[in-house]
Every structure is written in C-alpha cells, then in structure tokens.
Design an enzyme around this catalytic site. Structure first.
Site, short mmCIF file in Angstrom:
data_model
loop_
_atom_site.label_atom_id
_atom_site.label_comp_id
_atom_site.label_asym_id
_atom_site.label_seq_id
_atom_site.Cartn_x
_atom_site.Cartn_y
_atom_site.Cartn_z
N SER A 166 -0.73 -18.11 7.27
CA SER A 166 -0.01 -16.90 6.87
C SER A 166 1.03 -16.57 7.93
CB SER A 166 -0.98 -15.72 6.72
OG SER A 166 -0.27 -14.51 6.55
N TYR A 225 -7.70 -10.80 10.55
CA TYR A 225 -6.98 -11.76 9.71
C TYR A 225 -5.89 -12.47 10.52
CZ TYR A 225 -4.62 -13.59 5.54
OH TYR A 225 -4.07 -14.41 4.59
#
Length: 246
Positions: A144, A158
């Site tokens: 990501s 995350y």
C-alpha cells in the site's frame, strides 16, 4: 488433469483473489493465458462466480478456501494449486486485512491479526511456494502507498505492516536471484473496492488526479511484472496512486 494439460498454460497462484484488486488480478492473469489458482477466506459465492466467468472465456481457474493467517492452510493451498496446474510461474500475495485504531486504542487482537496476515502470512505464502517456483518465476506482493505516507490517524499498525513488505521484498529478492526469480512489491493508493465504497468522493478529492484507481489498473501493473519485459526488475516497490503521496 494429465501432465500435458497441466503444462499447456503457465500457472499462477494468487493469495486473496476473490474480490476487489485480487479478483482483477486473477481476471487479468487468466486473460494473459495463465491457469490461475486463487485463495479466498469467506467469499465463496464471489470465488465461484469468478471461476465460472473465467471458464466461460476459455480460461482455467481454481478457487481454494484458505486463511492467510493459518500456515497449514497456506501450505495446503500451494499443494492444491500445484496438483491442478503444475509448478508455479507467478505468485501474487494480495491477502491482507485493515483495522483502524490509534496507538492508545488499538486492541491486541487487531494488532496480532494484521501482523499475522499482512506480514507473517505474506512471508509464509512466499516461503511455501518457493520449492514449486519455476526458474525465472515472478513473486509479487500487494502492499500500500501508506508505506510512504498516511494522512489518517489510526492507521499506524497497517502502515507498519505495509512498510514491512517494502523491506521484505529486498531480502527475498536476493535470496531468490540465483534462480532468476524476481520479487517485487506493488503499493496501490485508494482504489475502488468494497473497502473504499463509502469514501470514494473524499479520497478522489484528496488525489491530484481527482479520482481513485480502478482495480484493473493495479492488475495491469501486476501483468507487467509477471511478463517478459520486467525480467530485470527485482527488489522494487512500485507505487501506483495517482500522485496521492507526492
């Protein structure tokens, strides 16, 4: 399937392929001529629909129920994929989970879940496929762009897990280079998926291009890394986010 049939197409294995970016990757690899095995956790109906659609288009696909937090399930998925389609040309590790929580509030359960799926699960998925990867095979992880930058409080775990992937591929690329196997990481920005369905307008407004990505655009970068022209790209993290992190 007899051995001749198994060798008729190149084989790909996608961890986390029943919906969103993963489904687009499975579709694209099938379109490009791969026989594609993919895992799913709970979206059995979506997985079956994807397999049926690929079959109607003349392709081959196999859906395998497997939780990427479970090492035994990962090993079993590799075994099923190899039994059906033979040794693997391309492995894509897309499986991942996202839970919000600022550091003072994130639960131990959510911390362990994200570490187990997003980091340990990725590593174990690659590790499990290594004995069955063909010389010159491709390994691709889906990270990501939050590895580079996040504008939202509550994403620290995350971000930690996706930053870990960028480091991981460098070491694994060195490990597998003697076999001519490339290892790369794709870092998408906001993409039109179930996860972002309620925030598309907001995310588009934050992006220089004033839109979010289509899953097929991420799949296109996977197709490049899986193809012959990317044979000299390894250990890289490639960001595809429309300038979101500029």
């Amino acid at each position: 399937m007899n051995q001749a049939s198994a060798q008729a197409r190149k084989a790909a294995l996608v961890f986390g392929g029943s919906r969103g970016i993963g489904a687009a990757i499975v579709d694209r690899l099938a379109t490009d001529g791969f026989a594609v095995a993919f895992t799913y956790v709970s979206s059995a109906d979506k997985a079956k629909t994807l397999v049926d659609r690929i079959a109607e288009q003349g392709g081959q696909a196999l859906a395998i129920q497997a939780d990427s937090a479970d090492p035994a399930a990962i090993r079993n998925a590799v075994a099923q994929a190899v039994e059906r389609f033979g040794d693997i040309d391309v492995t894509v590790v897309n499986a991942g989970v996202f839970r919000m929580g600022t550091i003072d509030a994130v639960s131990l359960e959510d911390l362990d879940l994200m570490l187990n799926v997003n980091v340990r699960g990725v590593y174990l998925s690659i590790q499990a496929t290594v004995p069955r990867l063909k010389p010159g095979a491709r390994v691709i992880t889906i990270g990501s762009n939050v590895a580079l930058h996040t504008r939202t409080p509550g994403a620290s775990v995350y971000q930690l897990t996706k930053t870990a992937l960028a480091g991981m591929v460098k070491g694994v690329a060195l490990d597998l280079a003697p076999r001519g196997i490339t290892v790369n990481n794709i870092q998408p920005g906001p993409t039109e998926t179930d996860m972002t369905a309620g925030a598309l307008d907001m995310l588009a407004g934050m992006n220089p291009l004033k839109r979010v990505a289509k899953p097929g655009e991420i799949a296109g970068l996977v197709a490049y890394l899986a193809g012959d022209e990317a044979g000299y790209v390894t250990g890289a993290s490639l960001t595809i986010d429309g300038g979101f992190t500029l």
